[in-house]
Design an enzyme around this catalytic site. Structure first.
Site, PDB file in Angstrom:
ATOM      1  N   LYS A 139     -43.096  -7.917  64.066  1.00  0.00           N
ATOM      2  CA  LYS A 139     -44.367  -8.407  64.626  1.00  0.00           C
ATOM      3  C   LYS A 139     -44.661  -9.794  64.057  1.00  0.00           C
ATOM      4  CE  LYS A 139     -49.193  -6.835  65.176  1.00  0.00           C
ATOM      5  NZ  LYS A 139     -50.174  -5.775  64.820  1.00  0.00           N
ATOM      6  N   SER A 196     -52.382  -3.643  68.958  1.00  0.00           N
ATOM      7  CA  SER A 196     -51.973  -5.033  69.034  1.00  0.00           C
ATOM      8  C   SER A 196     -50.478  -5.263  68.794  1.00  0.00           C
ATOM      9  CB  SER A 196     -52.755  -5.835  67.992  1.00  0.00           C
ATOM     10  OG  SER A 196     -52.333  -5.496  66.681  1.00  0.00           O
ATOM     11  N   SER A 203     -53.167  -0.175  65.845  1.00  0.00           N
ATOM     12  CA  SER A 203     -52.256  -1.173  66.421  1.00  0.00           C
ATOM     13  C   SER A 203     -50.773  -0.821  66.393  1.00  0.00           C
ATOM     14  CB  SER A 203     -52.465  -2.525  65.751  1.00  0.00           C
ATOM     15  OG  SER A 203     -53.643  -3.121  66.247  1.00  0.00           O
TER      16      SER A 203
END
Lengths: 107, 465
Positions: B70, B145, B169
């Site tokens: 990420k 997210s 997330s």
């Protein structure tokens, strides 16, 4: 999943929105001010549901961990310490090994 | 050469160990997958090359294994944006602890995955670099997210990934993309070098297709870190070994969580519960504090921490100027400033901290009589692109069943339990007491062995072969 209250128009004023924007050092357009006033109002109306809970016997504990006395040793050698060059590598403006900051005081 | 497609990282490691393939060849396989499919799913903000990975250790638990990261983890000499223009050209000069530990075991990074800017959201809609799309239906959101970290694995453009979970997330996009995702206990994996969102909530963790892959990644990343004072000194268990011994659990089902989900999701949960009963587990109804209060406590604490964390970005040391913040970051910082400001502090911030204690207590009481809680991961399956605008406070509404565990700081995992009427994956959460990641993985592994996650992983792989 619908809004909890419809009377959000009064939750937060335009002046408060502008004050918050200045607190976080952001400039807003007029359209943004109006939009944010409405959106922040909706959220504030929602989060007020916490007043339904009785917390009179609860301490507001600020940390969740059971850890105690965790600290860095002063002057401990760190293999991850930045060199001056690395520390400045992502800065927009530097001079003689220093960061150049915007002027905040007038003459 | 043996088939690579669909293999998890443990199986790929076996191929590397047997010299059936070299790390470079394996990496190039996934580069080719990305070349073919990135145009459709858009998982990456920045892709990494073979050269970037040239100096990786050749020995270790992950030697030669490609992993997607990420774009919130600082990766030395590899651009890190947190999906915001404020960090558009930021090239970190240091490595986050979590990624440093992966590197120390020889992992290669395929690239930095797209996300909601600063991890604020549940759709990738707030990213400054465009949307990521759901491999199950390209007209739908992947969730967020950690959007790209979920889609990249779901379409087998990378075999596993890491994300961060502040209020859902990791779990939320894992459930929408039909993969596995684990949010560890807060403090189990170091936050050092992770762009901070809500410091008392942020929990980095693994995402993948198989339970054993998550166990291995967590084992490598977890543990005390002198650079994050909130990391737990508790020894890291051997998760891989722990999950092999079949254990029987008492599992709690909370009406407050089930009622919130669509009928299709409720049905999948109840069918899974029946199977778990047959497998020898005990099911017990429990009562938890209504998640609507967790949303409020989460929102206040999160926004307060966001406003203080984003305050450090002043455009002098390493970021662009503050006027480049997107709408959501402004909105969150302002609400945080509001909740912390004079006159409102007691009513909001202090109250939220007290409610946090109630939520923790509610879980602690419940874990007196059960081992783990089962709940839907999300109230709905993947929504169509564009629906973001229709929900005020979209992220919180999508994460409403994830935020209670976040506020309490306890571990929770999402596993696929089938498809709904629209052929979209449904995720189930397994929530446990602090530092009980082994139990979560143990139950996940049992479900995997018994049901193959109801064919979801296989179907997802079939779709992108």
């Amino acid at each position: 999943m619908k809004k909890q209250a419809d009377n959000h128009m009064n939750s937060i004023t335009t002046e408060e929105v502008l004050r918050l924007a200045s607190m976080i050092r952001i400039e807003l357009s007029d359209d943004e001010v109006e939009k944010l006033r409405e959106q922040l109002g909706e959220t504030i109306d929602y989060i007020r549901n916490l007043s339904e809970l009785d917390t009179s016997n609860v301490e507001a504990e600020m940390t969740k961990t059971e850890l105690k006395n965790i600290s860095f040793r002063d002057g401990a050698p760190s293999p991850r310490t930045f060199s001056q060059e690395d520390a400045l590598a992502n800065a927009h403006k530097t001079k003689d090994g220093f960061f150049v900051v915007p002027k905040i005081l007038d003459k | 050469m043996a088939e690579i497609y669909g293999k998890g990282i443990v199986a790929l490691k076996q191929m590397l160990d047997n010299k059936e393939i070299s790390p470079t060849e394996l990496f190039q396989y996934f580069e080719k997958r990305a070349d073919e499919h990135e145009g459709k799913i858009h998982s990456y903000i920045t892709r990494a090359s073979v050269d970037y990975n040239a100096d990786r250790p050749t020995e270790g638990k992950l030697a030669g294994i490609p992993i997607a990261v990420k774009d919130i983890f600082c990766t030395k000499d590899l651009r890190t944006t947190a999906a915001s223009k404020v960090l558009d050209e930021f090239i970190p000069k240091y490595e986050s602890t979590a990624t440093a530990r992966l590197i120390a075991e020889g992992a290669w990074f395929t690239g930095k995955t797209n996300m909601d800017a600063w991890a604020h959201g549940a759709s990738s809609e707030t990213s400054a670099y465009g949307l990521t799309y759901n491999p199950w239906d390209l007209d739908r959101y992947p969730g967020g997210s950690s959007s790209g970290s979920a889609s990249v694995v779901s379409a087998y453009v990378a075999p596993a990934s890491i994300g961060t979970d502040t209020g859902g997330s990791i779990r939320h996009p894992a459930s929408w993309c039909g993969i596995l995702g684990l949010k560890p206990t807060h403090g189990r994996v170091s936050r050092y070098g992770v762009a901070a969102m809500g410091s008392s909530l942020d929990s980095p963790g693994p995402m993948g297709l198989y339970t054993e892959d998550l166990a291995l990644l967590l084992e490598v990343m977890a543990g005390k870190d002198e650079y994050d004072a909130t990391t737990s000194p508790s020894p890291v268990p051997n998760y891989t070994a722990d999950m092999q011994t079949k254990r029987t659990f008492t599992l709690g089902i909370a009406k407050e969580y089930i009622d919130d989900a669509t009928p299709d999701i409720q049905k999948r949960i109840m069918e899974t519960v029946e199977i778990l009963k047959k497998m020898g587990h005990t099911i017990k109804e429990v009562s938890l504090l209504d998640p609507k209060y967790a949303i409020s406590a989460y929102t206040i604490i999160n926004r307060a921490e966001v406003s203080s964390n984003l305050a450090r970005l002043h455009g002098v040391r390493y970021s662009n100027p503050r006027n480049m913040f997107g709408e959501e970051a402004k909105r969150r910082s302002m609400l945080g400033a509001y909740a912390l400001s004079h006159g409102y502090y007691d009513e909001y911030y202090k109250k939220a901290q007290k409610v946090r204690q109630l939520i923790k207590q509610s879980f602690a009481d419940t874990f007196q009589s059960i081992d783990l809680i089962l709940a839907p991961t999300a109230p709905v399956t993947a929504l169509e692109v564009g629906s973001f605008e229709k929900y005020p406070f979209f992220g919180e509404m999508m994460d409403r069943l994830n935020e209670p565990a976040s506020v309490a700081g306890i571990p929770a995992m999402s596993v696929p339990i089938g498809l709904d009427g629209d052929n979209l994956p449904v995720g189930m959460q397994i929530i446990g007491p602090a530092l009980h990641e082994s139990d979560l993985l143990n139950l996940s592994y049992q479900l995997e062995q018994e049901t193959d996650f109801f064919g979801v992983i296989k179907q997802g792989l079939e779709n992108w072969k």
